[in-house]
Design a protein around this motif. Structure first.
Motif, PDB file in Angstrom:
ATOM      1  N   PRO A 223      -6.497   4.031  -6.016  1.00  0.00           N
ATOM      2  CA  PRO A 223      -7.407   4.932  -5.822  1.00  0.00           C
ATOM      3  C   PRO A 223      -7.914   5.842  -7.173  1.00  0.00           C
ATOM      4  O   PRO A 223      -8.721   6.635  -7.241  1.00  0.00           O
ATOM      5  CB  PRO A 223      -6.897   5.838  -4.727  1.00  0.00           C
TER       6      PRO A 223
ATOM      7  N   VAL B  43      -8.787  -1.105   1.274  1.00  0.00           N
ATOM      8  CA  VAL B  43     -10.082  -1.207   1.287  1.00  0.00           C
ATOM      9  C   VAL B  43     -10.882  -2.097   2.002  1.00  0.00           C
ATOM     10  O   VAL B  43     -12.033  -2.069   2.466  1.00  0.00           O
ATOM     11  CB  VAL B  43     -10.952  -1.262  -0.188  1.00  0.00           C
TER      12      VAL B  43
ATOM     13  N   ALA C 189       0.917  -1.113  -0.076  1.00  0.00           N
ATOM     14  CA  ALA C 189       0.125  -0.177   0.158  1.00  0.00           C
ATOM     15  C   ALA C 189       0.802   1.132  -0.004  1.00  0.00           C
ATOM     16  O   ALA C 189       0.810   2.020  -0.689  1.00  0.00           O
ATOM     17  CB  ALA C 189      -0.995  -0.028   1.133  1.00  0.00           C
TER      18      ALA C 189
ATOM     19  N   TRP D  44      -1.502   3.118  -2.802  1.00  0.00           N
ATOM     20  CA  TRP D  44      -3.077   2.399  -3.079  1.00  0.00           C
ATOM     21  C   TRP D  44      -3.809   2.184  -1.645  1.00  0.00           C
ATOM     22  O   TRP D  44      -3.031   2.449  -0.583  1.00  0.00           O
ATOM     23  CB  TRP D  44      -3.063   0.913  -3.456  1.00  0.00           C
ATOM     24  N   GLN D  45      -4.958   2.475  -1.689  1.00  0.00           N
ATOM     25  CA  GLN D  45      -5.826   2.525  -0.460  1.00  0.00           C
ATOM     26  C   GLN D  45      -6.057   0.979  -0.088  1.00  0.00           C
ATOM     27  O   GLN D  45      -6.272   0.108  -0.793  1.00  0.00           O
ATOM     28  CB  GLN D  45      -7.362   3.297  -0.786  1.00  0.00           C
TER      29      GLN D  45
ATOM     30  N   LEU E 294      -6.047  -4.149  -1.270  1.00  0.00           N
ATOM     31  CA  LEU E 294      -5.741  -2.939  -1.887  1.00  0.00           C
ATOM     32  C   LEU E 294      -6.486  -2.625  -3.092  1.00  0.00           C
ATOM     33  O   LEU E 294      -6.400  -3.376  -3.999  1.00  0.00           O
ATOM     34  CB  LEU E 294      -4.248  -2.873  -1.991  1.00  0.00           C
TER      35      LEU E 294
END
Length: 115
Positions: free
Chosen positions: A43, A31, A23, A28-29, A40
């Motif tokens: 976004p 989730v 991440a 990246w988020q 991940l």
């Protein structure tokens, strides 16, 4: 029949550490995160997610599937990832335009030259 690529599953010994490392590396988020997995998502774009799961066995050979990334500045990105805990590895590649790295658990990935 239509198939939609949903996610890429990554087996690892410590899914939380691996998931958080990726991440941070990708921006990246997270989730979904629970006691069994971490997922991940990019976004900025639709597409498959990365799902990290714990398995008991460790990595023993070269990956048969790996990720390739294209940065704006290859040298700077390789330096950043190495500073985060990635390592340069030699899997028999000759002098190429890409750099082969391994994440903290040894999974190979490539940082390609900027395009």
């Amino acid at each position: 029949m239509t198939l939609t690529w949903e996610e890429l599953v990554v087996d690892c010994q410590d899914f939380l550490a691996q998931g958080h490392w990726w991440a941070d590396a990708l921006g990246w988020q997270i989730v979904d995160e629970d006691e069994d997995s971490i997922e991940l998502r990019n976004p900025d774009a639709p597409g498959p997610t990365l799902l990290f799961l714990t398995v008991l066995e460790g990595k023993t050979t070269k990956n048969r599937l790996h990720l390739d990334f294209v940065p704006d500045d290859q040298d700077a990105e390789v330096d950043r990832l190495v500073a985060m805990g990635a390592s340069r590895i030699d899997i028999g590649q000759q002098k190429q335009s890409w750099v082969v790295l391994a994440d903290p658990e040894g999974n190979e990935f490539c940082v390609l030259a900027a395009r």
